[in-house]
Design a protein around this motif. Structure first.
Motif, mmCIF file in Angstrom:
data_model
loop_
_atom_site.group_PDB
_atom_site.id
_atom_site.type_symbol
_atom_site.label_atom_id
_atom_site.label_comp_id
_atom_site.label_asym_id
_atom_site.label_seq_id
_atom_site.Cartn_x
_atom_site.Cartn_y
_atom_site.Cartn_z
ATOM 1 N N GLY A 161 0.788 -1.231 0.000
ATOM 2 C CA GLY A 161 0.000 0.000 0.000
ATOM 3 C C GLY A 161 0.815 1.273 0.000
ATOM 4 N N LYS A 162 2.165 1.171 0.049
ATOM 5 C CA LYS A 162 2.996 2.373 0.094
ATOM 6 C C LYS A 162 2.861 3.189 -1.190
ATOM 7 C CE LYS A 162 7.755 3.946 0.704
ATOM 8 N NZ LYS A 162 9.160 3.548 0.908
ATOM 9 N N GLY A 163 2.855 2.488 -2.362
ATOM 10 C CA GLY A 163 2.732 3.208 -3.630
ATOM 11 C C GLY A 163 1.416 3.940 -3.739
ATOM 12 N N ILE A 164 0.320 3.282 -3.327
ATOM 13 C CA ILE A 164 -0.986 3.930 -3.385
ATOM 14 C C ILE A 164 -1.030 5.133 -2.446
ATOM 15 C CG2 ILE A 164 -3.419 3.596 -2.800
ATOM 16 C CD1 ILE A 164 -2.686 2.391 -5.423
ATOM 17 N N GLN A 165 -0.397 5.004 -1.295
ATOM 18 C CA GLN A 165 -0.376 6.110 -0.341
ATOM 19 C C GLN A 165 0.387 7.306 -0.902
ATOM 20 O OE1 GLN A 165 1.192 5.015 3.468
ATOM 21 N NE2 GLN A 165 0.847 7.034 4.387
ATOM 22 N N GLU A 166 1.527 7.062 -1.544
ATOM 23 C CA GLU A 166 2.298 8.166 -2.145
ATOM 24 C C GLU A 166 1.518 8.847 -3.258
ATOM 25 O OE1 GLU A 166 5.991 6.548 -3.379
ATOM 26 O OE2 GLU A 166 6.885 6.573 -1.364
ATOM 27 N N ILE A 167 0.787 8.031 -4.042
ATOM 28 C CA ILE A 167 -0.025 8.633 -5.108
ATOM 29 C C ILE A 167 -1.111 9.509 -4.507
ATOM 30 C CG2 ILE A 167 -1.644 8.104 -6.957
ATOM 31 C CD1 ILE A 167 -0.012 5.602 -7.546
ATOM 32 N N GLY A 168 -1.733 9.028 -3.437
ATOM 33 C CA GLY A 168 -2.767 9.828 -2.786
ATOM 34 C C GLY A 168 -2.220 11.129 -2.244
ATOM 35 N N GLU A 169 -1.032 11.090 -1.643
ATOM 36 C CA GLU A 169 -0.416 12.316 -1.129
ATOM 37 C C GLU A 169 -0.034 13.267 -2.259
ATOM 38 O OE1 GLU A 169 2.866 10.959 1.107
ATOM 39 O OE2 GLU A 169 1.682 10.124 2.755
#
Length: 1101
Positions: free
Chosen positions: A278-286
């Motif tokens: 989920g780290k990649g999705i979190q960075e995209i969201g930020e």
């Protein structure tokens, strides 16, 4: 008519004979090998990519082609761009330039050249310049976001209008290809701070969407291109915030590719998908301001609305991963016809676009031909041509076209696949003449082992192309689930929200989004509508070889491209009516030499001249048509016949010119020989006569020969002097000597004249300020050259005038000199006291009418001397700065004598003083430069040396300056005499002066004390009280009997003595002197007092 003169091959293929594929290829190859990359088909331009920089572009060529007609110069892309621009400007017709060709054929470079030409020739103005700059700067942006490296081209355009042809390239590239340029430019050119803000790493190998094997392209600098893209976006009109948003969306695409999915199972046992990390999705969201949970839900599930219910369906990994009125001149850089080993949906739509462009070309060309015939009053006859309208209908028909069948299959419920789509095509087009497949061929009992069962073939105008239907359905669907649109719209990112307006709940619709085929068909329809509304101009780009090497010409590859581009068909369309047309005036100008009636001069009209010319030639009337302004020729053979007749006629005219010239030359030669014979005869007869009468004129031969020899010597002398003149430097004293003594006088006069001329040239180059400096230096030279020893040192040093910083010091600006006008000289000098030889520091200011001496500490004026009161100046001839100012007998200053001063810049000081007096009083100041500088004291009545009336003199001796009240001492170094004063004369003179002072004091009643008045610098007087202490008798006796008493000691002792003691002492001394004889021998007697050498300055405290 440049295409008919000195051409390599045929510059216009309309005139090609015979018209065949082989002859056309041979002509293109011949011109390409000679670096002639441009060829015409009427007003269509063929451009062969040279793969090197040719010296045929730039401002000079732009100026050359902007002022000429289309056929006036050799074929060039500037000529076509100029024709389009002139039609836009003069005829007020919208223009469109269509640039077609394969990847790597040079379409992008051609579009750049067209835009640079239009930007250079259009009108000036602030708004126009802004538009021109935006036009030029649009290229880097379009190339960055729409171009990519393919197998055939490092900079291939993969878009039309706003429609991206290869969405699949974003997620997958073939071997040896790259993704779109912007991804690599961003990683290579962004600084560390920007990459950190975008949450990116610089290494492109860390991103799934980028081909790790091909991260760089030879000859392409991604880092500098990224900076160029940023600057171009700013010029076009993007704000900094908008540029940042575009880069954020680009980074979002890269990071989405790194999101890794994994298999999951629902409670009912059905397969589903999930996010592994989920780290990649979190960075995209930020990055875009989006909730990571909503983004994950949108990626892994879809919502289907049925009636009043919403059904959420989980997506499998496969389903998740397969998502993909002003006048105008338009430049269309469009992909060429593509035939690959494996042709898919992208090649299908590209070739469809080319079919439509070919249709436009045929219709517009025939329409243009018909309009020109109508304009010129020539009857139009129907032209047979190959019409590709049947192919266009096969693809785009609304009910029975391939695109319509593809959309119908995508929308049909039930099991849908590429196989069912192909089966429908085989059933619908089984008898179509331009459609083939394995099934239709088998039905016709034909065999083709190159075609598989999942392929179909279309006979395009450029050849047959086989398409693989695999993924046609998926690529045409172009599905973007509503959940993703809504998730993107919820992002707190303006650009991202604007890209997904359908995600807005207010705009929610149950209508299925249009398919990719429908969108492309609409885009092509809009494009065709724009093209039909404008005047088209065509550039056909050809790639000469597959290796992108200069000088290589592959006939097979070029032949394939000529078929794709339909060049031979273009030529046939152009030649369907009349192959050649030309205005009457240029036609008559070129061919008038073929008829005696029109050559060498025709006085009638242009059309009548052409009719007269062609009427007497054996040309069929069916080959000619006379329009209102042009002559039309049907067959190229007729034009070539005229060219051949012109060539033969030029040979005849050349022969005639040669014959005429040779006859004229022979006549001139004969006349010259005749004149020579007459001259030789006259000289011979004269020589014979002179032999008979030689004895009568021999006496004068010597004088004639002497004059001749002398003139020859003078000529040699002057020529030699001309070739050996010295430099123009006025200080250069070199001069070539005279070869003979008789020329000495003339040589010296020439030297003087040359020097005067050289000086005049030097003076003419001087500025007014330099002239003033030169005049001062010249004046100094007249006054001190060969007189003053320090003059030579002052020559190279410029005269500054201000040596005390008068302008920079506010305290000094308050001096009185500033009120007298400009200060000519400001310097700190030493004023010598005449009574005791002491010096005091003074500031000397020289103005146009006064000389002012000012206290350097208090800045108070001490003495103001009017320049008219100066009677003269004395200065020594040595290197010291000592000089004396001689005043008139009754000066206005109030001074009691001359002024004795010491200056560090005595030459400059006296020069400026001399000039100031000359300008103020119109008289020359007497300046005496001798070994002795004299000054006059209170009682001076004469200037003669040695006078006891108060005249003093100053000279240089050894280490100091000697002051003597009665004797002028000479310089021992110059005269060789010893600097020993005559003690007897000096003593008597000194005693006489002292006694005289005592007598005056007694007569005034000064019995107990004495006073001495000294003249102040400002003309006032001050009193100095002397001590009245009694001098002891032993001290007076020792002073009297001493052999060596210095002047310093004498003054010191006398200052402590009373008047009575001094009187007694000097009376006794005078009595003793009356007894003894005052001769130089007294100096050597033992009982003679000696006062020694008087040296300045005194060591008196």
């Amino acid at each position: 008519m440049a295409l008919l003169e000195r051409s390599i091959g045929v510059e216009d293929l309309v005139l090609l004979e015979p018209l065949a594929q082989e002859s056309m290829l041979k002509n293109l190859q011949l011109r390409y090998e000679k670096k002639e990359i441009y060829t015409y088909i009427g007003n269509v331009l063929i451009s062969v990519n040279p793969y090197q920089q040719l010296p045929i572009y730039g401002p000079d060529f732009i100026a050359k082609y902007r002022d000429c007609t289309f056929y006036e110069e050799k074929p060039h892309i500037y000529a076509l761009a100029n024709m389009a621009y002139q039609s836009l400007r003069d005829q007020n017709r919208d223009q469109c330039i269509l640039i077609t060709g394969e990847s790597g054929a040079g379409k992008t470079e051609a579009s750049k050249l067209v835009m640079s030409f239009v930007a250079a020739v259009c009108e000036k103005g602030e708004q126009v310049n802004s538009v021109k700059e935006q036009l030029l700067q649009s290229n880097p942006v379009l190339e960055a976001f729409g171009n990519a490296k393919t197998i055939r081209n490092n900079n291939s355009s993969r878009f039309v209008s706003e429609h991206l042809l290869e969405k699949s390239r974003v997620v997958k590239q073939l071997e040896g290809e790259r993704n779109f340029h912007i991804f690599y430019q961003l990683l290579a050119g962004a600084d560390a701070q920007l990459l950190k803000a975008l949450k990116l790493d610089r290494d492109p190998c860390g991103y799934t969407y980028l081909n790790r094997e091909v991260s760089r392209v030879n000859g392409m600098d991604d880092e500098s291109n990224f900076k160029a893209v940023q600057n171009a976006m700013a010029v076009i009109g993007f704000s900094e915030a908008e540029i940042r948003q575009v880069l954020e969306v680009t980074a979002l695409v890269l990071k989405l590719g790194n999101v890794e999915l994994m298999d999951e199972f629902q409670a009912n046992g059905l397969s589903a998908s999930g996010i592994r990390d989920g780290k990649g999705i979190q960075e995209i969201g930020e990055l875009v301001g989006l909730n990571s949970q909503e983004l994950e839900r949108a990626l892994c599930s879809k919502t289907v609305k049925t009636g009043k219910e919403n059904v959420v369906t989980q997506l499998t990994i496969t389903q998740v991963g397969t998502g993909e009125k002003k006048k105008v001149m338009g430049v269309l850089d469009i992909y060429g016809f593509e035939i690959l080993e494996d042709n898919s949906f992208e090649q299908f739509v590209i070739n469809y676009c080319n079919e439509k462009l070919q249709q436009v070309f045929i219709e517009m060309t025939l329409k243009e031909e018909q309009e020109e015939y109508k304009k010129e009053g020539i009857q139009w006859t129907k032209v047979d041509f190959s019409d590709n309208n049947i192919i266009c209908n096969l693809i785009e028909h609304n009910q029975k076209g391939i695109l319509a069948m593809l959309d119908e299959e995508c929308l049909r419920p039930g099991q849908v696949s590429d196989t069912t789509f192909l089966a429908k095509l085989n059933h619908l087009f089984s008898k179509h003449s331009h459609y083939e497949s394995k099934v239709t061929l088998n039905a016709q009992r034909q065999s083709d082992h190159t075609m598989s069962f999942n392929c179909f073939r279309i006979c395009h105008y450029a050849g047959k192309v086989t398409y693989n239907v695999t993924s046609f359905i998926d690529k045409n669907n172009d599905l973007l689930f509503r959940d993703l649109s809504q998730a993107m719209w919820k992002a707190r990112h303006p650009l991202l929200r604007s890209m997904f307006p359908e995600g807005d709940p207010k705009n929610a619709s149950l209508k299925r989004p249009p398919t990719a085929g429908t969108q492309l068909k609409s885009s092509v329809a809009i494009l065709m509508k724009n093209l039909y509304s404008k005047n088209p101009n065509y550039i056909r780009c050809i790639k000469p070889n597959e290796h992108q090497q200069c000088g290589q010409f592959s006939s097979e590859l070029v032949a394939t491209q000529t078929r794709y581009l339909g060049l031979l068909e273009n030529v046939r369309v152009r030649r369907a009516g009349y192959a050649y047309r030309q205005g009457y005036k240029p036609f008559l100008e070129r061919y008038r030499l073929l008829n005696r009636s029109t050559w060498p001069r025709w006085n009638g009209g242009d059309r009548e001249g052409v009719e007269k010319l062609l009427g007497e030639l054996s040309i069929s009337s069916e080959e000619l048509a006379f329009g209102k302004t042009k002559i039309f020729i049907k067959s190229p053979k007729t034009l070539f016949y005229l060219e051949e007749q012109r060539r033969l006629r030029l040979q005849q005219l050349a022969t005639l010119i040669q014959k005429t010239y040779r006859g004229w030359r022979c006549r001139v030669h004969y006349q010259e020989m005749r004149k020579s014979q007459i001259l030789i005869s006259a000289w011979f007869r004269g020589n014979m006569a002179r032999k008979d009468y030689r004895k009568y004129f021999r006496s004068g031969a010597a004088l004639t020969m002497a004059n001749f020899i002398y003139k020859n010597l003078v000529r040699k002398f002057l020529l030699g002097l001309k070739n050996n003149l010295p430099s123009y430097n006025v200080l250069d004293k070199q001069w070539p000597p005279a070869p003979y003594k008789c020329f000495n006088t003339a040589n010296q006069e020439l030297r003087r004249l040359f020097h005067q001329w050289r000086c005049k040239k030097f003076r003419d180059r001087l500025t007014p300020k330099q002239v003033l400096v030169l005049k001062e230096k010249a004046c100094a030279s007249e006054l001190f050259k060969d007189k003053k020893a320090s003059y030579a040192q002052s020559v190279p040093i410029p005269f500054h005038g201000d040596y005390i910083g008068l302008q920079r010091n506010p305290k000094l600006q308050k001096l009185k000199g500033g009120e007298e006008g400009p200060v000519l000289m400001a310097e700190t000098v030493k004023k010598v006291n005449r009574s005791n030889g002491k010096t005091v520091s003074r500031i000397l200011l020289l103005t146009k009418r006064h000389m002012i001496l000012t206290d350097d500490k208090t800045s108070q004026d001490k003495t103001v001397i009017i320049l008219d009161d100066l009677a003269g100046v004395s200065v020594t001839s040595f290197k010291d700065g000592l000089f004396s100012l001689h005043l008139k007998e009754i000066p206005s200053v109030g001074s009691k004598g001359d002024f004795l001063l010491v200056s560090q810049h005595v030459v400059e000081m006296l020069t400026k003083l001399y000039q100031a007096i000359l300008e103020a009083t119109q008289r020359q100041l007497p300046i005496s430069v001798t070994e002795n500088a004299r000054c006059r004291d209170l009682g001076a009545g004469t200037w003669a040396p040695g006078c006891t009336g108060g005249t003093g003199s100053i000279s240089e001796s050894g280490s100091g300056v000697l002051l003597d009240s009665s004797l002028i001492l000479t310089n021992p170094s110059s005269s060789g005499q010893k600097a020993v004063p005559q003690v007897g004369i000096m003593r008597s003179t000194l005693l006489f002066a002292v006694i005289l002072a005592l007598s005056l004091a007694q007569s005034l009643g000064a019995l107990c004390e004495e006073s001495q008045e000294q003249v102040g610098p400002g003309g006032g007087h001050r009193k100095k009280e002397l001590g009245s202490s009694q001098l002891p008798l032993p001290l007076l006796r020792r002073l009297y009997d001493s052999r060596s008493v210095s002047l310093d000691g004498l003054f010191k002792m006398l200052s402590k003595a009373g008047v009575g003691d001094m009187h007694d002492f000097f009376v006794g001394l005078m009595g003793k002197r009356n007894i003894r004889s005052d001769t130089p021998a007294d100096v050597n007697r033992e009982d003679t007092p000696s006062f020694g050498t008087l040296q300045y300055p005194p060591n008196v405290e």
